[in-house]
Design a protein around this motif. Structure first.
Motif, mmCIF file in Angstrom:
data_model
loop_
_atom_site.group_PDB
_atom_site.id
_atom_site.type_symbol
_atom_site.label_atom_id
_atom_site.label_comp_id
_atom_site.label_asym_id
_atom_site.label_seq_id
_atom_site.Cartn_x
_atom_site.Cartn_y
_atom_site.Cartn_z
ATOM 1 N N ALA A 1 28.143 -24.585 -5.884
ATOM 2 C CA ALA A 1 27.193 -23.778 -5.121
ATOM 3 C C ALA A 1 26.003 -23.372 -5.986
ATOM 4 O O ALA A 1 24.863 -23.379 -5.524
ATOM 5 N N ALA A 2 26.258 -23.042 -7.238
ATOM 6 C CA ALA A 2 25.166 -22.657 -8.141
ATOM 7 C C ALA A 2 24.219 -23.825 -8.394
ATOM 8 O O ALA A 2 22.995 -23.663 -8.370
ATOM 9 N N VAL A 3 24.786 -25.003 -8.618
ATOM 10 C CA VAL A 3 23.946 -26.188 -8.843
ATOM 11 C C VAL A 3 23.149 -26.509 -7.583
ATOM 12 O O VAL A 3 21.946 -26.799 -7.649
ATOM 13 N N LEU A 4 23.792 -26.446 -6.436
ATOM 14 C CA LEU A 4 23.097 -26.713 -5.182
ATOM 15 C C LEU A 4 21.979 -25.712 -4.941
ATOM 16 O O LEU A 4 20.874 -26.078 -4.522
ATOM 17 N N TYR A 5 22.220 -24.445 -5.230
ATOM 18 C CA TYR A 5 21.198 -23.406 -5.080
ATOM 19 C C TYR A 5 20.006 -23.688 -5.986
ATOM 20 O O TYR A 5 18.853 -23.602 -5.564
ATOM 21 N N LYS A 6 20.287 -24.049 -7.241
ATOM 22 C CA LYS A 6 19.201 -24.346 -8.188
ATOM 23 C C LYS A 6 18.375 -25.538 -7.714
ATOM 24 O O LYS A 6 17.149 -25.533 -7.813
ATOM 25 N N VAL A 7 19.044 -26.555 -7.207
ATOM 26 C CA VAL A 7 18.319 -27.743 -6.742
ATOM 27 C C VAL A 7 17.467 -27.408 -5.528
ATOM 28 O O VAL A 7 16.298 -27.789 -5.451
ATOM 29 N N LEU A 8 18.045 -26.684 -4.582
ATOM 30 C CA LEU A 8 17.305 -26.396 -3.348
ATOM 31 C C LEU A 8 16.172 -25.403 -3.556
ATOM 32 O O LEU A 8 15.216 -25.393 -2.784
ATOM 33 N N THR A 9 16.249 -24.565 -4.576
ATOM 34 C CA THR A 9 15.177 -23.603 -4.824
ATOM 35 C C THR A 9 14.187 -24.097 -5.869
ATOM 36 O O THR A 9 13.246 -23.380 -6.192
ATOM 37 N N SER A 10 14.377 -25.307 -6.381
ATOM 38 C CA SER A 10 13.405 -25.845 -7.338
ATOM 39 C C SER A 10 12.098 -26.126 -6.602
ATOM 40 O O SER A 10 12.066 -26.296 -5.383
ATOM 41 N N GLY A 11 11.008 -26.192 -7.336
ATOM 42 C CA GLY A 11 9.682 -26.332 -6.745
ATOM 43 C C GLY A 11 9.519 -27.568 -5.892
ATOM 44 O O GLY A 11 9.051 -27.498 -4.751
ATOM 45 N N GLN A 12 9.900 -28.709 -6.420
ATOM 46 C CA GLN A 12 9.682 -29.970 -5.708
ATOM 47 C C GLN A 12 10.529 -30.055 -4.442
ATOM 48 O O GLN A 12 10.032 -30.415 -3.374
ATOM 49 N N VAL A 13 11.785 -29.706 -4.538
ATOM 50 C CA VAL A 13 12.671 -29.772 -3.366
ATOM 51 C C VAL A 13 12.233 -28.745 -2.324
ATOM 52 O O VAL A 13 12.206 -29.028 -1.125
ATOM 53 N N SER A 14 11.858 -27.567 -2.764
ATOM 54 C CA SER A 14 11.400 -26.535 -1.839
ATOM 55 C C SER A 14 10.154 -26.993 -1.093
ATOM 56 O O SER A 14 10.039 -26.799 0.128
ATOM 57 N N GLN B 1 9.855 -27.589 2.944
ATOM 58 C CA GLN B 1 8.817 -26.922 3.732
ATOM 59 C C GLN B 1 7.987 -27.945 4.496
ATOM 60 O O GLN B 1 7.617 -27.721 5.654
ATOM 61 N N ALA B 2 7.691 -29.075 3.869
ATOM 62 C CA ALA B 2 6.927 -30.126 4.550
ATOM 63 C C ALA B 2 7.705 -30.684 5.737
ATOM 64 O O ALA B 2 7.133 -30.936 6.812
ATOM 65 N N ARG C 1 6.414 -30.456 9.601
ATOM 66 C CA ARG C 1 6.298 -31.640 10.457
ATOM 67 C C ARG C 1 7.125 -31.479 11.723
ATOM 68 O O ARG C 1 6.695 -31.859 12.804
ATOM 69 N N ALA C 2 8.319 -30.929 11.598
ATOM 70 C CA ALA C 2 9.188 -30.756 12.768
ATOM 71 C C ALA C 2 8.585 -29.757 13.750
ATOM 72 O O ALA C 2 8.676 -29.954 14.961
ATOM 73 N N LEU C 3 7.937 -28.715 13.233
ATOM 74 C CA LEU C 3 7.364 -27.703 14.112
ATOM 75 C C LEU C 3 6.034 -28.156 14.739
ATOM 76 O O LEU C 3 5.634 -27.630 15.761
ATOM 77 N N SER C 4 5.365 -29.089 14.104
ATOM 78 C CA SER C 4 4.068 -29.527 14.627
ATOM 79 C C SER C 4 4.159 -30.712 15.568
ATOM 80 O O SER C 4 3.152 -31.170 16.079
ATOM 81 N N VAL C 5 5.341 -31.198 15.850
ATOM 82 C CA VAL C 5 5.522 -32.331 16.767
ATOM 83 C C VAL C 5 5.242 -31.853 18.184
ATOM 84 O O VAL C 5 5.726 -30.827 18.620
ATOM 85 N N ARG C 6 4.409 -32.655 18.888
ATOM 86 C CA ARG C 6 4.094 -32.329 20.278
ATOM 87 C C ARG C 6 4.930 -33.177 21.198
ATOM 88 O O ARG C 6 5.128 -34.350 20.970
ATOM 89 N N MET C 7 5.367 -32.577 22.270
ATOM 90 C CA MET C 7 6.183 -33.328 23.222
ATOM 91 C C MET C 7 5.391 -33.636 24.451
ATOM 92 O O MET C 7 4.531 -33.072 24.905
#
Length: 72
Positions: free
Chosen positions: A44-57, A61-62, A66-72
């Motif tokens: 869990a600690a390793v996963l937290y560090k990976v997910l909160t790193s700059g590039q992954v974060s 977010q991207a 993209r998911a929120l800007s999709v028009r139907m």
């Protein structure tokens, strides 16, 4: 003793032996629980560090943008 009776007796003996083996190793002991918990916390600690790193974060977010800007 007939052949069928001997086979049944043999099967019963085999079932008794299998039950004894299963009962003998049915669960984890306290030390195994402790090691399992430590491994889960470390993962869990390793996963937290990976997910909160700059590039992954930024990538996450991207994806959300993209998911929120999709028009139907």
């Amino acid at each position: 003793m007939s052949k069928a009776v001997r086979v049944r007796a043999g099967v019963r003996a085999l079932v008794r032996r299998l039950r004894a083996v299963v009962r003998k190793d049915a669960g984890m002991v306290t030390s195994e629980y402790a090691v399992g918990i430590i491994a889960a916390v470390a993962f869990a600690a390793v996963l937290y560090k990976v997910l909160t790193s700059g590039q992954v974060s930024a990538e996450l977010q991207a994806i959300v943008k993209r998911a929120l800007s999709v028009r139907m």
